[in-house]
Scaffold this active site. Sequence first.
Site, mmCIF file in Angstrom:
data_model
loop_
_atom_site.group_PDB
_atom_site.id
_atom_site.type_symbol
_atom_site.label_atom_id
_atom_site.label_comp_id
_atom_site.label_asym_id
_atom_site.label_seq_id
_atom_site.Cartn_x
_atom_site.Cartn_y
_atom_site.Cartn_z
ATOM 1 N N HIS A 268 -57.923 11.249 -45.371
ATOM 2 C CA HIS A 268 -59.038 12.195 -45.322
ATOM 3 C C HIS A 268 -59.125 12.887 -46.677
ATOM 4 C CE1 HIS A 268 -61.906 14.994 -43.403
ATOM 5 N NE2 HIS A 268 -61.417 15.860 -44.280
ATOM 6 N N CYS A 269 -60.259 12.729 -47.341
ATOM 7 C CA CYS A 269 -60.437 13.268 -48.686
ATOM 8 C C CYS A 269 -61.324 14.509 -48.626
ATOM 9 C CB CYS A 269 -61.068 12.214 -49.596
ATOM 10 S SG CYS A 269 -61.253 12.778 -51.307
ATOM 11 N N PRO A 270 -60.776 15.688 -48.884
ATOM 12 C CA PRO A 270 -61.633 16.893 -48.865
ATOM 13 C C PRO A 270 -62.614 16.929 -50.024
ATOM 14 C CG PRO A 270 -59.405 17.437 -49.608
ATOM 15 C CD PRO A 270 -59.368 16.010 -49.176
#
Length: 394
Positions: free
Chosen positions: A167-169
């Site tokens: 999960h890439c913010p």
Amino acid sequence: MSAVMITRKVRKWEKLPGKNTFCCDGRVMMARQKGVFYLTLFLIIGTCSLFFAFECPYLAVHLSPAIPVFAILLFFFVMAMLLRTSFSDPGVLPRALPEEATFIEMEIEAANGNVPAGQRPPPRIRNVQINNQIVKLKYCYTCKIFRPPRASHCSICDNCVDRFDHHCPWVGNCVGKRNYRYFYLFTLSLSLLTIYIFTFNIVHVVMRSVDNGFLNTLKETPGTVLEVLVCFFTLWSVVGLTGFHTYLISLNQTTNEDIKGSWSGKNRVQNPYSHKNIIKNCCEVLCGPIYPSVLDRRGLMQEDSPVSATSAAPSSSSISNPVPQTMHAVLCLQKTTAALIPNEHTPEDAKPSVAASAEKSPSPKDGDPPAPKVPPLASPETDVETSIVKDKTH
């Protein structure tokens, strides 16, 4: 109070579980935490705007007009890959329906048998064979499904994602099967853009320093100093991230598998998805088919919503049929004000009070119309007495 069930059609994205936000009638899908994504947009657009405002006019005249043209093309490509990664479905798997979840639970109970009290039940795992190697499918207690190979549950988005990478913010979304190639192209093009801007910033300062001096150049172009600082601190992280994912693509491996050590643990299990060839692995990840979304976000479904009938009934009846309500009020008034007339079924102790009430009632005037006749009243007690008297006579 009664309720009426009204069936209406809604889009499926309105009822999807998980922690996602949707825009443009379900066409755009992102995570709820989008603050860092806005920071990414600000840094890219702000740095490029300063470059186009301070460096490009000077470099286009003194070096080549192709410099700003190539920078504009690279900027648009970076923005396209960023938005494509952020606004797309990463490969979210739909959750099991209640009937499907019940059926899976029955299968698991039948396979495990009766577990004694106080004993921990066995793990819910299924084994499948991929390229002559056993791969375990884990059960997701949130989605009520056995996750396919390489899938994992994202705790931030609260969804199972197929071929989950991470999960890439910075992009405000998960990176999975359907948007990994766009994420990699975004990091690669952003690395090139950062290097491009940083390099020509240095060239711009050197060329101006020859004529005006270094300190005067910095005073004349304050935006250049800010660009150099931003590019210097972001260059290492972006280029390092691109190199790390290039290494993973060459092995046909995900970030999640690399962190967990799925194919490099104590058992030395080999990666069943690798083709043992760097070119083939890169072609599969970057040039493979684009899989369709399995969510059907914009599909239609029927929803039954209860609506209170008491709130709508008075307004409709008063508008559509006002006369029966008036007649009903008159009849009720007549029933409450009409005198009770004793009859043969009235008990003896009740007759004087009934007669007295009849005497107290005002007599109608000569000009008034006669009052309507009221039928004799009966009660359950009088009916019982009448039946007893009839039985005695017979």
